[in-house]
Design an enzyme around this catalytic site. Structure first.
Site, short mmCIF file in Angstrom:
data_model
loop_
_atom_site.label_atom_id
_atom_site.label_comp_id
_atom_site.label_asym_id
_atom_site.label_seq_id
_atom_site.Cartn_x
_atom_site.Cartn_y
_atom_site.Cartn_z
N LYS A 72 -1.59 1.00 -3.95
CA LYS A 72 -2.46 2.29 -3.35
C LYS A 72 -1.99 3.32 -2.48
O LYS A 72 -2.40 4.37 -2.46
CB LYS A 72 -3.80 1.30 -2.79
N GLU A 95 -9.52 3.24 5.52
CA GLU A 95 -10.30 4.26 4.86
C GLU A 95 -11.41 4.17 5.55
O GLU A 95 -12.11 3.45 6.07
CB GLU A 95 -10.28 4.04 3.45
N HIS A 115 -17.36 -6.45 -4.92
CA HIS A 115 -16.68 -5.40 -5.11
C HIS A 115 -16.34 -5.45 -6.64
O HIS A 115 -15.42 -4.53 -6.94
CB HIS A 115 -15.61 -5.03 -4.21
N ARG A 161 -3.89 0.80 -17.67
CA ARG A 161 -3.86 -0.08 -18.89
C ARG A 161 -5.47 0.21 -19.59
O ARG A 161 -6.26 1.02 -18.78
CB ARG A 161 -4.26 -1.60 -18.25
#
Ligand code: ADP
Length: 496
Positions: free
Chosen positions: A118, A202, A237, A293
């Site tokens: 990330k 974040e 999540h 993908r």
């Protein structure tokens, strides 16, 4: 330009079948691989050839990259399709495939490497004018520095694992005092799950929607966006229900977010099918990550665009230029997907294991089922507990929604608890119907008792049915045996 004649599918279950079907339609031969747990799986019988890889654990079967490449050489395979999960986002595997002179049906190993992390992904897109969630651009290790950042960004904040996936290694922190403890927990979870303990911070966006864009790029520099999917209904999540298009994306925003997704793809010279994920709040969107993908939820995009994404992946891998242009792409109707997991929604969505004692798929207009099981099969404990993907299509959202409720009612699964009753609850919930839901739907609206009234209603119907059948049956012994069968089925259906 190479012509692919034989593909090995380095995967199992529904996605292996999905790929085999497109390959067949293109006149391409297929090779399935399987573990000892999957000897009787439909994907093994659907392929032209099938090779046993080893014992059930993935590390001894589906993750054996070198063995899979060896099989390709022996069987004169030209290309490998990795599906999703397993080796699909493993850059070293993609490299080894190419080095062995085979085609990897996916992006370059370099693109996988960048987007698989990330932080590396955020860095790669930083020069491409992509909106980002406020936060750090580097991994953090010092809790004192993290506290300083927390104060600057403002609480709540989210600690995320750089190598993260599947919602793992993510921790919400509401106040500075909790930060150090949560950071340590995130680091240890990231280390044990991904072998990489890098975490970053974040801003935590409280009321968010998960919006992602399907992109398709060829090897000649053309990249298209195939519109968005909304995947806000999640537990832990992780997605359970997806739809395309999203109710909250206007025509202008669709173009804006689509073009942003194309720029993300261009930042790593992407080719093939990929998904750029964003988080959305009040008309604004921020880049989360790119999945390099085919995505589990790709069928909803296929249904609204009429494009077979697996076929496009294969053509791109052969080096063919995309025939379509952006202005050719249009959205037709609306599609939903529900993931039918072997889980108990009334017990915190814990995995449920067992045998599919009865398994009857829904049918009819606008309904598609992608699965990899048959009645009587066990759901192996070794892999993801997804039994099937059920998709519905309609000319409007409401038509597709009602069709989904009808299809869920028609789906008969006994022996194992599934997410289907939860999905029905969602499809009938006012916040889902009017589009006001966000990724906190489960926390806000779903409790362990939410399905109880539904169960009681169905139990009542079952009792009435049973008594009608019993009364009829008492007149005729032959009919009586049918009635007891019906009765047990009704009861089982009540717990589906
Ligand atoms: P993973 O790779 O583990 O799936 P993602 O970055 O894709 O992680 O995020 C998964 C989900 O976590 C998102 O769909 C969203 O619900 C939630 N999430 C991620 N980032 C944030 C954020 N900054 N604020 C609030 N929720 C977030």
């Amino acid at each position: 330009m190479p012509q692919i004649k034989k593909i090995l599918i380095a995967n199992r279950g529904e996605i292996a079948l999905r790929i085999i079907r497109s390959a067949k339609e293109m006149g391409i031969k297929t090779v399935a691989v399987y573990s000892e747990a999957d000897r009787k799986s439909p994907h093994v019988f659907a392929a032209d050839e099938a090779i046993l890889l080893g014992p059930p654990p993935s590390s001894e079967s589906y993750l054996l990259g070198n063995k899979i490449i060896e099989v390709c050489k022996q069987l004169e395979v030209d290309a490998i399709h990795p599906g999703y999960g397993f080796l699909s986002e493993n850059a070293e595997f993609a490299d080894s495939v190419e080095k062995a002179g085979l085609i990897f049906i996916g992006p370059s190993s370099e693109a996988i490497r960048i987007m698989g992390n990330k932080l590396a992904a955020k860095k790669a897109v930083s020069a491409y004018n992509i909106p980002m969630v406020p936060g750090t651009e580097e991994a953090i290790t010092d809790p004192e520095f993290a506290k300083q950042l927390g104060n600057e960004i403002g609480y709540p904040i989210l600690i995320k694992a750089s190598a993260g996936g599947g919602g793992k290694g993510m921790r919400v922190v509401h106040k500075a005092e909790e930060l150090e403890e949560q950071m340590n927990l995130a680091i240890s979870e990231a280390t044990s799950s991904f072998g990489d303990g890098s975490v970053f911070i974040e801003k935590y966006i409280e009321s968010n929607k998960h919006i992602e864009v399907q992109i398709l790029g060829d090897k000649h520099g053309k990249t298209l966006y195939l519109f968005e999917r909304e995947c806000s209904i999640q537990r832990r999540h992780q997605k359970v229900i997806e739809e395309a298009p999203s109710m909250v994306i206007s025509e202008n925003l669709r173009k804006e977010i689509g073009e942003a997704a194309v720029r993300v793809a261009e930042s790593c010279n992407y080719h093939g099918a990929g998904t750029v994920e964003f988080i959305y709040e009040n008309g604004a969107f921020y880049f989360l990550e790119m999945n390099t993908r085919l995505q589990v939820e790709h069928p909803v995009t296929e249904l609204i665009t009429g494009i077979d994404l697996v076929k496009e992946q294969i053509l791109v891998a052969e080096g063919k230029p995309l025939e379509l242009n952006q202005h050719d792409l249009k959205i037709h109707g609306h599609a939903f997907e529900v993931r039918v997991y072997a889980e108990d929604p009334e017990n915190n969505f814990l995995p449920d294991i067992g045998t599919l004692t009865s398994y009857m798929r829904p049918q009819g207009y606008g309904v598609r089922v992608d699965d990899g099981f048959e009645q009587g099969m066990d759901i192996p404990i070794y892999y993801d507990p997804m039994i099937a993907k059920l998709t519905s299509f309609g000319s409007t959202r409401d038509e597709a929604r009602k069709r989904m409720v009808r299809a869920i009612d028609e789906y008969t699964i006994t022996g194992i608890k599934t997410t289907l009753p939860f999905c029905k609850f969602v499809f009938e919930h006012p916040a889902f119907i009017d589009g006001s839901f966000d990724t906190k739907f489960v926390e806000k609206y779903f409790g362990e008792d939410s399905l109880k009234s539904n169960n009681i209603e169905q139990e009542k119907i079952a009792a009435v049915m049973a008594s009608i059948l019993f009364n009829k049956g008492s007149k005729n012994l032959k009919q009586k045996s049918t009635s007891s069968k019906e009765k047990s089925n009704w009861k089982n259906r009540a717990f589906r």
